[in-house]
Design an enzyme around this catalytic site. Structure first.
Site, PDB file in Angstrom:
ATOM      1  N   THR A  95       3.658   6.129 -13.794  1.00 49.39           N
ATOM      2  CA  THR A  95       2.980   6.253 -15.094  1.00 49.39           C
ATOM      3  C   THR A  95       4.005   6.426 -16.210  1.00 49.39           C
ATOM      4  OG1 THR A  95       2.835   8.653 -15.059  1.00 49.39           O
ATOM      5  CG2 THR A  95       1.048   7.460 -13.956  1.00 49.39           C
ATOM      6  N   HIS A  96       3.529   6.217 -17.423  1.00 44.50           N
ATOM      7  CA  HIS A  96       4.380   6.382 -18.602  1.00 44.50           C
ATOM      8  C   HIS A  96       5.012   7.785 -18.609  1.00 44.50           C
ATOM      9  CE1 HIS A  96       5.639   4.900 -22.447  1.00 44.50           C
ATOM     10  NE2 HIS A  96       5.147   5.939 -23.089  1.00 44.50           N
ATOM     11  N   GLY A 145       0.815  -1.216   0.000  1.00 45.34           N
ATOM     12  CA  GLY A 145       0.000   0.000   0.000  1.00 45.34           C
ATOM     13  C   GLY A 145       0.840   1.253   0.000  1.00 45.34           C
ATOM     14  N   GLY A 152      -7.861  -8.713 -38.135  1.00 50.19           N
ATOM     15  CA  GLY A 152      -9.164  -8.167 -38.528  1.00 50.19           C
ATOM     16  C   GLY A 152     -10.171  -8.393 -37.410  1.00 50.19           C
ATOM     17  N   SER A 164       1.062   9.825  -8.318  1.00 49.65           N
ATOM     18  CA  SER A 164       2.434  10.080  -8.765  1.00 49.65           C
ATOM     19  C   SER A 164       3.243  10.846  -7.717  1.00 49.65           C
ATOM     20  CB  SER A 164       2.416  10.883 -10.077  1.00 49.65           C
ATOM     21  OG  SER A 164       1.837  10.114 -11.102  1.00 49.65           O
ATOM     22  N   GLU A 207       2.866   1.455 -11.258  1.00 45.52           N
ATOM     23  CA  GLU A 207       4.313   1.403 -10.958  1.00 45.52           C
ATOM     24  C   GLU A 207       5.046   2.565 -11.620  1.00 45.52           C
ATOM     25  OE1 GLU A 207       5.876  -1.108  -9.200  1.00 45.52           O
ATOM     26  OE2 GLU A 207       4.255  -2.559  -9.025  1.00 45.52           O
ATOM     27  N   THR A 248       0.047   3.968  -2.959  1.00 49.74           N
ATOM     28  CA  THR A 248      -0.833   4.931  -3.621  1.00 49.74           C
ATOM     29  C   THR A 248      -2.090   5.199  -2.775  1.00 49.74           C
ATOM     30  OG1 THR A 248      -0.076   4.297  -5.804  1.00 49.74           O
ATOM     31  CG2 THR A 248      -2.268   5.279  -5.692  1.00 49.74           C
ATOM     32  N   CYS A 308      11.483  -0.801  -3.607  1.00 44.01           N
ATOM     33  CA  CYS A 308      10.581  -1.912  -3.945  1.00 44.01           C
ATOM     34  C   CYS A 308      10.069  -1.730  -5.373  1.00 44.01           C
ATOM     35  CB  CYS A 308       9.366  -1.948  -3.020  1.00 44.01           C
ATOM     36  SG  CYS A 308       9.768  -2.102  -1.288  1.00 44.01           S
ATOM     37  N   LEU A 309       9.721  -0.477  -5.693  1.00 46.59           N
ATOM     38  CA  LEU A 309       9.189  -0.216  -7.037  1.00 46.59           C
ATOM     39  C   LEU A 309      10.250  -0.482  -8.104  1.00 46.59           C
ATOM     40  CD1 LEU A 309       7.025   2.978  -6.408  1.00 46.59           C
ATOM     41  CD2 LEU A 309       6.244   0.630  -6.679  1.00 46.59           C
TER      42      LEU A 309
END
Lengths: 247, 393
Positions: free
Chosen positions: B374-375, B138, B348, B146, B372, B140, B247-248
């Protein structure tokens, strides 16, 4: 009881088979090698016996004939749970050659498992030959192995049914599908433990080569499908009779 | 028997030669397990939004939890490339499955091993390794994603215990976890890690429903309402954001490998389809526009494979930096998502059905590109690294 499982090193069953230009040898480039599926089932059954017979099985050894590159296959067998591996350092030739090489390292075991055939050349000969060379009894087409009171109880698959046999040790069980439900997958800890398990390399003995491969042929490519409509019953029957010749 | 599945792993640059025989045995083992226990059921689980709990025990048996944790604590003592390979093969099955294993390994076992007491390690790690226990992580919060440093979950020292209040969100494994590694601020505003156990009074973990992604995986909340946490459940070795961020790094490293599995699965399925499917009298793989998709896909997969291999070597040597891991996670997830979309198009209309894995991977990867880090945040991490200037705020 000391168990030995013979381990064949064969191309993954999904491998696209290729030969060299003059079709005298298998082209091994890019091939993934696996434990022969029947041998893998045999090893799985050997492991089950070790785990469920309350100490009746002391050790499981695995053995093969092959060059150093086949050690990965033996390491996998050790990762699955075998205690020790033996490799006879020679190229695989005909069945008698292989059986003769194995005979020197297969003495002193109570029960030897051999897969009914290898999934590459389908020879189905090494197990029987090896038993003869060792002078021990062999039982073929075995689909069940139990150890009770130091005795072996085997079930053989025969036409239309099965046959139960008991056999004195030492013995060779030539096993087929059904000997274990599915091959055991090595666990990560087993893979790490395999690092420190013994892998003995033995030099080959002089053996006459009795069979040599002349050439290989791939099966003919599948012909294109012919489609018939509902109304073309007669044409379909004609094609089945005259072209496919299945009627 | 072995290899019933027709999957062929693309290896255009013979990256296999960079792996040891042991790595290949690891890969073959997990691949076989995924073929046997995951592939036949995963589309149905995904469709019905069911996490296959029976797989937890099997994952424990094959050793997918904590492979790099030492043997004395229940792990296998493997290197980081083996860990990456395991993640790749699991994610070829499903990102939700890989997420479950990532969390257990990198976000629960890793912090307990790195920051925990000897007693905590002995109590939790062996059971987490076998799957007898499930863990979650835990960090976030509903209002702090972020920017985890602004978290409001806090605990007070009450003399003989800590009193924890707050909430965490988007937590993989939440409702099935026996232990949660919870990051919260102490009275001095220092972020610390607490092991909060299922059954502690005031601790609830409701599941989040209605996800269109990671449907075969459990996501939920962690709610702490005056939870009394025993003092021995504090992780003594972690103070500040460095703890959760390390950890991340471990988890992101695994994701960078994992998503290659999803990309390879899409590539392989589409390639086989395109070689068989005929239009205008020839296989659609013979058309230039399809070849463009495949050529670009194999190029990107190859780059991703080389990126994680080098990263694995660096991590084995203890030299992989968070910024390097960040770059690999960002690059590879985007690569996998793009390939899932392109390979879906090759098929298709067939590509939208559950007969093929592309839509499932694509929907899963929409989460993976967000969680983990964001982009966008990963881009800023690289930007910070190369300029020395922060652009987060």
């Amino acid at each position: 009881m000391k168990l030995l499982v013979l381990i064949g090193n064969v191309p993954d069953t999904t491998t696209k088979i290729k030969f060299n230009a003059d079709r005298t040898a298998f082209d091994a480039s890019g091939v993934q090698w696996i434990i022969n599926p029947w041998d893998e089932l045999a090893l799985t059954r050997a492991m089950e016996l070790k785990e469920t017979t309350g100490g009746a099985v002391e050790t499981i050894t695995v053995a093969n004939v092959g060059r150093q590159e086949t050690e990965a296959t033996l390491r996998k067998a050790l990762a699955i749970g075998a205690d020790k591996a033996i490799r006879v350092d020679a190229d695989v030739r005909d069945a008698f050659y292989v059986a003769n090489q194995l005979a020197q390292v297969c003495k002193g075991y109570d029960l030897i498992f051999a897969g009914i055939e290898a999934s590459d050349y389908n020879g189905a000969a090494v197990g029987g030959m090896l038993a003869e060379l060792l002078g021990i009894q062999s039982v073929s087409a075995v689909s069940s192995v139990q150890i009770e009171g130091g005795k072996l109880h085997l079930i053989r698959e025969i036409d239309g049914g099965s046959q139960s046999v008991s056999v004195a040790t030492p013995a060779m069980a030539i096993v087929q599908k059904g000997i274990a439900k599915e091959p055991r997958i090595p666990a990560m800890r087993g893979i790490m433990m395999a690092r420190s398990k013994p892998l003995e390399v033995v030099q080959p003995v002089d053996t006459e080569i009795r069979v040599s491969f002349e050439s290989f042929e791939l099966p003919p490519a599948k012909a294109a499908c012919k489609k018939f409509s509902e109304e073309q019953g007669k044409e379909l029957m004609h094609a089945l009779r005259e072209e496919a010749k299945v009627l | 028997m072995t290899s019933i599945n027709k999957f062929t792993a693309p290896d255009h640059y013979l990256v296999d030669d960079l792996l040891t025989e042991e790595h290949k045995i690891v890969r073959a083992a997990v691949r076989e397990w995924v073929n046997r226990s995951v592939k036949p059921f995963i589309e149905d689980n995904f469709e019905k939004a069911i996490f296959p709990k029976t797989l937890i025990k099997e994952l424990g048996e094959i050793g997918a939890f904590g492979p790099f944790i030492p043997v004395e604590f229940g792990g296998a003592g493997m290197d980081y490339i083996s860990y990456g390979i395991i993640m790749q093969e699991l994610e070829r099955g499903d990102s939700g499955l890989r997420s479950m294993a990532s969390v257990q390994t990198s976000l629960v076992m890793y912090p307990i091993f790195s920051f925990g007491t000897e007693e905590q390690k002995r109590r939790f790690l062996p059971k987490l390794a076998t799957g007898e226990m499930v863990g979650c992580f835990g960090l976030t919060e509903p209002n702090h994603g972020s920017d985890p440093g602004s978290m409001i979950t806090r605990f007070k020292d009450m003399g003989d215990h800590y009193l924890l209040n707050g909430a965490k969100m988007w937590i993989t494994n939440s409702s099935i976890a026996n232990v949660a590694v919870v990051w919260a601020k102490d009275e001095n505003d220092v972020i610390r890690g607490l092991l909060v156990e299922k059954g502690m009074q005031g601790f609830t973990a409701p599941e989040t429903h209605g996800k269109w992604s990671l449907r075969a995986s459990i996501t939920g909340e962690l709610v702490f309402d005056n939870v009394k946490v025993p003092k021995e459940n504090l992780l003594p070795g972690a103070k500040g954001l460095r703890g959760p961020l390390s950890c991340l790094s471990s988890a992101r490293y695994g994701i960078a490998w994992g998503v290659i599995g999803a990309a390879m699965d899409c590539y392989d399925a589409a390639m086989r389809y395109a070689l068989e499917r005929k239009q205008f009298g020839k296989p659609i793989a013979a058309f230039q526009l399809q070849q463009k998709k495949f050529a670009e896909a194999i190029t990107e997969i190859t780059k991703a494979q080389l990126l994680v291999w080098r990263l694995g070597v660096l991590r084995n040597e203890g030299r992989a930096t968070p910024a390097q891991i960040s770059m690999a996670k960002r690059n590879n997830v985007e690569m996998a998502l793009h390939i899932a979309r392109e390979m879906r198009q090759v098929l298709g209309a067939m590509g939208i059905t559950s007969d093929f894995p592309m839509m499932r991977h694509m929907m899963n990867l929409e989460s993976v590109i967000t969680y983990e880090g964001t982009h966008d945040v990963h881009l800023l991490i690289t930007g910070h690294e190369i300029t020395g200037l922060q652009a987060y705020k």
